[in-house]
Write a protein that holds these residues in place. Sequence first.
Motif, PDB file in Angstrom:
ATOM      1  N   LYS A 147      -3.847  -1.020  17.971  1.00  0.00           N
ATOM      2  CA  LYS A 147      -3.594   0.256  17.297  1.00  0.00           C
ATOM      3  C   LYS A 147      -2.977   0.003  15.920  1.00  0.00           C
ATOM      4  CE  LYS A 147      -1.185   4.633  17.644  1.00  0.00           C
ATOM      5  NZ  LYS A 147      -0.018   5.298  18.132  1.00  0.00           N
ATOM      6  N   ALA A 148      -2.030  -0.911  15.855  1.00  0.00           N
ATOM      7  CA  ALA A 148      -1.345  -1.203  14.590  1.00  0.00           C
ATOM      8  C   ALA A 148      -2.297  -1.803  13.558  1.00  0.00           C
ATOM      9  CB  ALA A 148      -0.175  -2.157  14.837  1.00  0.00           C
ATOM     10  N   ALA A 149      -3.351  -2.467  14.000  1.00  0.00           N
ATOM     11  CA  ALA A 149      -4.270  -3.182  13.104  1.00  0.00           C
ATOM     12  C   ALA A 149      -4.983  -2.265  12.109  1.00  0.00           C
ATOM     13  CB  ALA A 149      -5.287  -3.969  13.920  1.00  0.00           C
ATOM     14  N   VAL A 150      -5.031  -0.976  12.368  1.00  0.00           N
ATOM     15  CA  VAL A 150      -5.733  -0.058  11.463  1.00  0.00           C
ATOM     16  C   VAL A 150      -4.757   0.758  10.597  1.00  0.00           C
ATOM     17  CG1 VAL A 150      -7.782   0.086  12.931  1.00  0.00           C
ATOM     18  CG2 VAL A 150      -5.920   1.743  13.245  1.00  0.00           C
ATOM     19  N   HIS A 151      -3.522   0.319  10.526  1.00  0.00           N
ATOM     20  CA  HIS A 151      -2.506   1.039   9.760  1.00  0.00           C
ATOM     21  C   HIS A 151      -1.992   0.167   8.614  1.00  0.00           C
ATOM     22  CE1 HIS A 151      -2.127   4.446  12.513  1.00  0.00           C
ATOM     23  NE2 HIS A 151      -2.425   3.572  13.450  1.00  0.00           N
ATOM     24  N   PRO A 152      -1.469   0.758   7.558  1.00  0.00           N
ATOM     25  CA  PRO A 152      -1.385   2.187   7.310  1.00  0.00           C
ATOM     26  C   PRO A 152      -2.771   2.757   7.021  1.00  0.00           C
ATOM     27  CG  PRO A 152      -0.552   0.989   5.414  1.00  0.00           C
ATOM     28  CD  PRO A 152      -0.873  -0.022   6.469  1.00  0.00           C
ATOM     29  N   GLY A 197       4.928  -3.026  13.065  1.00  0.00           N
ATOM     30  CA  GLY A 197       3.841  -2.965  14.038  1.00  0.00           C
ATOM     31  C   GLY A 197       4.049  -1.934  15.123  1.00  0.00           C
ATOM     32  N   ALA A 198       5.270  -1.503  15.317  1.00  0.00           N
ATOM     33  CA  ALA A 198       5.593  -0.512  16.349  1.00  0.00           C
ATOM     34  C   ALA A 198       5.353   0.902  15.806  1.00  0.00           C
ATOM     35  CB  ALA A 198       7.048  -0.675  16.784  1.00  0.00           C
ATOM     36  N   GLU A 199       5.568   1.889  16.664  1.00  0.00           N
ATOM     37  CA  GLU A 199       5.404   3.288  16.275  1.00  0.00           C
ATOM     38  C   GLU A 199       6.339   3.620  15.108  1.00  0.00           C
ATOM     39  OE1 GLU A 199       3.275   5.626  17.485  1.00  0.00           O
ATOM     40  OE2 GLU A 199       2.374   4.139  18.805  1.00  0.00           O
ATOM     41  N   GLN A 241       0.833  -1.214   0.000  1.00  0.00           N
ATOM     42  CA  GLN A 241       0.000   0.000   0.000  1.00  0.00           C
ATOM     43  C   GLN A 241       0.864   1.260   0.000  1.00  0.00           C
ATOM     44  OE1 GLN A 241      -3.162   0.267   2.958  1.00  0.00           O
ATOM     45  NE2 GLN A 241      -3.257  -1.958   3.014  1.00  0.00           N
ATOM     46  N   ILE A 242       1.883   1.266   0.849  1.00  0.00           N
ATOM     47  CA  ILE A 242       2.792   2.422   0.903  1.00  0.00           C
ATOM     48  C   ILE A 242       3.513   2.574  -0.436  1.00  0.00           C
ATOM     49  CG2 ILE A 242       4.874   3.356   2.004  1.00  0.00           C
ATOM     50  CD1 ILE A 242       2.412   3.569   3.804  1.00  0.00           C
ATOM     51  N   ALA A 243       3.985   1.477  -1.008  1.00  0.00           N
ATOM     52  CA  ALA A 243       4.688   1.517  -2.299  1.00  0.00           C
ATOM     53  C   ALA A 243       3.784   2.086  -3.387  1.00  0.00           C
ATOM     54  CB  ALA A 243       5.165   0.120  -2.675  1.00  0.00           C
ATOM     55  N   GLU A 244       2.547   1.653  -3.436  1.00  0.00           N
ATOM     56  CA  GLU A 244       1.619   2.140  -4.459  1.00  0.00           C
ATOM     57  C   GLU A 244       1.346   3.632  -4.292  1.00  0.00           C
ATOM     58  OE1 GLU A 244      -0.767  -2.023  -5.364  1.00  0.00           O
ATOM     59  OE2 GLU A 244      -1.586  -0.654  -3.859  1.00  0.00           O
ATOM     60  N   SER A 245       1.252   4.082  -3.056  1.00  0.00           N
ATOM     61  CA  SER A 245       1.042   5.507  -2.808  1.00  0.00           C
ATOM     62  C   SER A 245       2.260   6.315  -3.255  1.00  0.00           C
ATOM     63  CB  SER A 245       0.741   5.745  -1.331  1.00  0.00           C
ATOM     64  OG  SER A 245       0.419   7.089  -1.114  1.00  0.00           O
ATOM     65  N   MET A 246       3.448   5.819  -2.954  1.00  0.00           N
ATOM     66  CA  MET A 246       4.666   6.491  -3.408  1.00  0.00           C
ATOM     67  C   MET A 246       4.743   6.489  -4.931  1.00  0.00           C
ATOM     68  SD  MET A 246       7.599   5.314  -0.738  1.00  0.00           S
ATOM     69  CE  MET A 246       7.639   5.951   0.930  1.00  0.00           C
ATOM     70  N   TYR A 247       4.389   5.377  -5.517  1.00  0.00           N
ATOM     71  CA  TYR A 247       4.450   5.256  -6.972  1.00  0.00           C
ATOM     72  C   TYR A 247       3.537   6.274  -7.658  1.00  0.00           C
ATOM     73  CZ  TYR A 247       4.200   3.299 -11.656  1.00  0.00           C
ATOM     74  OH  TYR A 247       4.243   3.144 -13.017  1.00  0.00           O
ATOM     75  N   LYS A 280      -0.297  -3.072  10.192  1.00  0.00           N
ATOM     76  CA  LYS A 280      -0.853  -4.205  10.945  1.00  0.00           C
ATOM     77  C   LYS A 280       0.184  -5.322  11.030  1.00  0.00           C
ATOM     78  CE  LYS A 280      -3.612  -5.028   6.922  1.00  0.00           C
ATOM     79  NZ  LYS A 280      -3.324  -3.693   6.523  1.00  0.00           N
ATOM     80  N   ILE A 281       0.132  -6.056  12.108  1.00  0.00           N
ATOM     81  CA  ILE A 281       1.095  -7.123  12.367  1.00  0.00           C
ATOM     82  C   ILE A 281       0.595  -8.417  11.740  1.00  0.00           C
ATOM     83  CG2 ILE A 281       2.277  -8.428  14.187  1.00  0.00           C
ATOM     84  CD1 ILE A 281       1.803  -5.927  15.994  1.00  0.00           C
TER      85      ILE A 281
END
Length: 175
Positions: free
Chosen positions: A145-150, A81-83, A17-23, A115-116
């Motif tokens: 908290k991590a479950a709803v990221h990115p 999964g961490a901050e 998801q992050i890669a596609e957003s950067m792309y 998410k982990i």
Amino acid sequence: MNKYLIVYSSKTGNTKQIAESMYSAIADLGDLKSIDDEIEWEIYDVIFLGYSVEYGMPNKKAREFLAKLQGKSIVLFQTLGAEAMGEHAMISLANAVRYLGSNCKIVGAFSSQGKIDPNLLDRLAKLPANHPHAPSIESQKRWQKAAVHPDATELLEAHEFALKIKKRMNFLAQK
């Protein structure tokens, strides 16, 4: 004009998801590839490598890819999964540099919470109470908290980050 490559290694879909957003910010000047694709990295000027963090370092496929790279401008991005800007994230980015091939330079780094992997959570849940990574109330809150990221904000930040890298690298190419 620089030619960009975004490569990602993703288990849970976070890094993809992050890669596609950067792309979406550099698509006019580059390519997006899974680390499992056939990749001719040599033809690119700037390589973004995204990976999931495992045990404080890039996952195995990302470590192997980093070691191949020679003489390139590199942008690291990671999900964990961490901050995103916590100590574990910073140590993980620093550890990634250890695997980088020769004559490469880091021109940017981005970290996002994600998410982990459910398989990891299952293994952690089975640890004895005296184990340092056994579930605690604090860790379970962190996992939730991590479950709803990115999230949408992090995806926008990733897009804007890639735009900044593109601007910086194009500026440097003109000098």
